[in-house]
Design a protein around this motif. Structure first.
Motif, PDB file in Angstrom:
ATOM      1  N   ASP A 242       0.851  -1.189   0.000  1.00 42.82           N
ATOM      2  CA  ASP A 242       0.000   0.000   0.000  1.00 42.82           C
ATOM      3  C   ASP A 242       0.891   1.245   0.000  1.00 42.82           C
ATOM      4  N   SER A 243       0.841   2.017  -1.068  1.00 38.94           N
ATOM      5  CA  SER A 243       1.746   3.163  -1.214  1.00 38.94           C
ATOM      6  C   SER A 243       1.450   4.290  -0.236  1.00 38.94           C
ATOM      7  N   MET A 244       0.271   4.282   0.381  1.00 37.40           N
ATOM      8  CA  MET A 244      -0.087   5.331   1.332  1.00 37.40           C
ATOM      9  C   MET A 244       0.188   4.930   2.775  1.00 37.40           C
ATOM     10  N   ALA A 245       0.610   3.690   2.993  1.00 35.83           N
ATOM     11  CA  ALA A 245       0.827   3.193   4.351  1.00 35.83           C
ATOM     12  C   ALA A 245       2.118   3.742   4.940  1.00 35.83           C
ATOM     13  N   PRO A 246       2.150   3.971   6.250  1.00 33.61           N
ATOM     14  CA  PRO A 246       3.383   4.446   6.879  1.00 33.61           C
ATOM     15  C   PRO A 246       4.477   3.388   6.822  1.00 33.61           C
ATOM     16  N   VAL A 247       5.714   3.849   6.855  1.00 38.00           N
ATOM     17  CA  VAL A 247       6.873   2.957   6.892  1.00 38.00           C
ATOM     18  C   VAL A 247       7.398   2.960   8.323  1.00 38.00           C
ATOM     19  N   ILE A 248       7.584   1.773   8.879  1.00 38.27           N
ATOM     20  CA  ILE A 248       7.900   1.627  10.296  1.00 38.27           C
ATOM     21  C   ILE A 248       9.291   1.013  10.458  1.00 38.27           C
ATOM     22  N   THR A 249      10.094   1.568  11.349  1.00 38.57           N
ATOM     23  CA  THR A 249      11.419   1.021  11.635  1.00 38.57           C
ATOM     24  C   THR A 249      11.448   0.552  13.088  1.00 38.57           C
ATOM     25  N   VAL A 250      11.672  -0.755  13.277  1.00 39.64           N
ATOM     26  CA  VAL A 250      11.569  -1.392  14.595  1.00 39.64           C
ATOM     27  C   VAL A 250      12.927  -1.949  15.010  1.00 39.64           C
ATOM     28  N   ALA A 251      13.269  -1.786  16.277  1.00 38.61           N
ATOM     29  CA  ALA A 251      14.519  -2.329  16.812  1.00 38.61           C
ATOM     30  C   ALA A 251      14.488  -3.853  16.793  1.00 38.61           C
ATOM     31  N   VAL A 252      15.648  -4.463  16.540  1.00 40.55           N
ATOM     32  CA  VAL A 252      15.767  -5.922  16.470  1.00 40.55           C
ATOM     33  C   VAL A 252      16.762  -6.395  17.529  1.00 40.55           C
ATOM     34  N   PRO A 253      16.383  -7.356  18.369  1.00 42.19           N
ATOM     35  CA  PRO A 253      17.308  -7.864  19.388  1.00 42.19           C
ATOM     36  C   PRO A 253      18.481  -8.617  18.754  1.00 42.19           C
ATOM     37  N   ASP A 254      19.572  -8.708  19.483  1.00 41.46           N
ATOM     38  CA  ASP A 254      20.735  -9.469  19.024  1.00 41.46           C
ATOM     39  C   ASP A 254      20.344 -10.928  18.797  1.00 41.46           C
ATOM     40  N   GLY A 255      20.851 -11.496  17.707  1.00 40.80           N
ATOM     41  CA  GLY A 255      20.622 -12.906  17.437  1.00 40.80           C
ATOM     42  C   GLY A 255      19.323 -13.223  16.732  1.00 40.80           C
ATOM     43  N   TRP A 256      18.527 -12.207  16.424  1.00 41.96           N
ATOM     44  CA  TRP A 256      17.268 -12.432  15.720  1.00 41.96           C
ATOM     45  C   TRP A 256      17.479 -12.255  14.218  1.00 41.96           C
ATOM     46  N   SER A 257      16.733 -13.025  13.425  1.00 39.78           N
ATOM     47  CA  SER A 257      16.748 -12.859  11.976  1.00 39.78           C
ATOM     48  C   SER A 257      15.502 -12.101  11.552  1.00 39.78           C
TER      49      SER A 257
END
Length: 239
Positions: free
Chosen positions: A99-114
């Protein structure tokens, strides 16, 4: 809208559900009290008793209005970062949907997660050790914040024989938000605990419900700090 508004964690509501006997056991330390809802039925077809839920001011179907703030519809230029955490995480995943109108979200990732992208309304999927996982969902909604949160909370526990749910206020900058914590199970052996962050985002065209859902087998070591990091304040960018 770029300032971070800390979630007032002093107010919380807890709901416990057991099927087929559904019992709402709720409490609140501050804010709007959450009603105790009890629905019972008998196997005798000639005798069925149901106590319908009551709705107090400030609740939708018993769901509290913690973390609900007025939604601003002020025009937002494309590419604007409307919310950013005070400190950028060392590792993060950028979640976006088609969806081109949807917000873009940046989330922190814990160590060791893919991490990897998703499809449909799923912006990103993450996997951790010992069965831990997380999903970032970005979904258009026509509901106001409280109604959207209530619908989301209901879906979390709808299919479980036994469930518990706690609600905390968790505004994100100037956006309405809640944190949902609880557990679901059908048998003691398959109990799963979850921590979710839900935020209602206006993007200059429509509203979106953004959610970060984290889960793990109940009692998994390391889940609490991982879930805390994943559901912390995140960046919101308007496309």
């Amino acid at each position: 809208m770029t300032g971070i508004r800390g979630a007032a964690a002093a107010a919380a509501a807890t709901v416990c559900l057991v099927a087929p006997l559904l019992v709402g056991c709720n409490k609140s330390s501050e804010g709007t009290p959450v009603p105790d809802d009890v629905a019972t039925s008998t196997t005798d077809a000639t005798e069925t008793a149901t106590a319908g839920p009551t709705t107090d001011p400030g609740t939708v179907s018993g769901h509290p209005d913690f973390g609900v703030v007025p939604t601003s519809t002020t025009p937002i230029p494309a590419g604007t970062v409307t919310c950013a955490p005070g400190e950028r995480p060392p590792v993060a995943v950028v979640a976006k949907v088609a969806d081109s109108m949807a917000p873009v979200i940046t989330v922190a990732v814990p160590d060791g997660w893919s991490m990897q992208g998703g499809s449909g309304d799923i912006g990103a999927q993450l996997s951790g050790p010992d069965g831990m996982s997380a999903t970032v969902t970005i979904m258009a909604t026509t509901l106001d914040p409280q109604a959207a949160f209530a619908e989301y909370a209901d879906a979390l526990t709808a299919d479980a024989a036994v469930s518990s749910l706690s609600v905390l206020p968790a505004e994100l900058c100037d956006y309405s938000g809640q944190k949902l914590l609880g557990a679901v199970s059908n048998t003691p052996e398959d109990a799963t605990e979850f921590v979710d962050r839900v935020v209602h985002v206006w993007t200059d065209s429509r509203n979106y419900l953004v959610s970060v859902h984290t889960e793990a087998p109940t009692g998994t070591n390391g889940f609490d700090p991982a879930a805390t990091q994943l559901t912390a304040d995140f960046e919101v960018r308007i496309p």
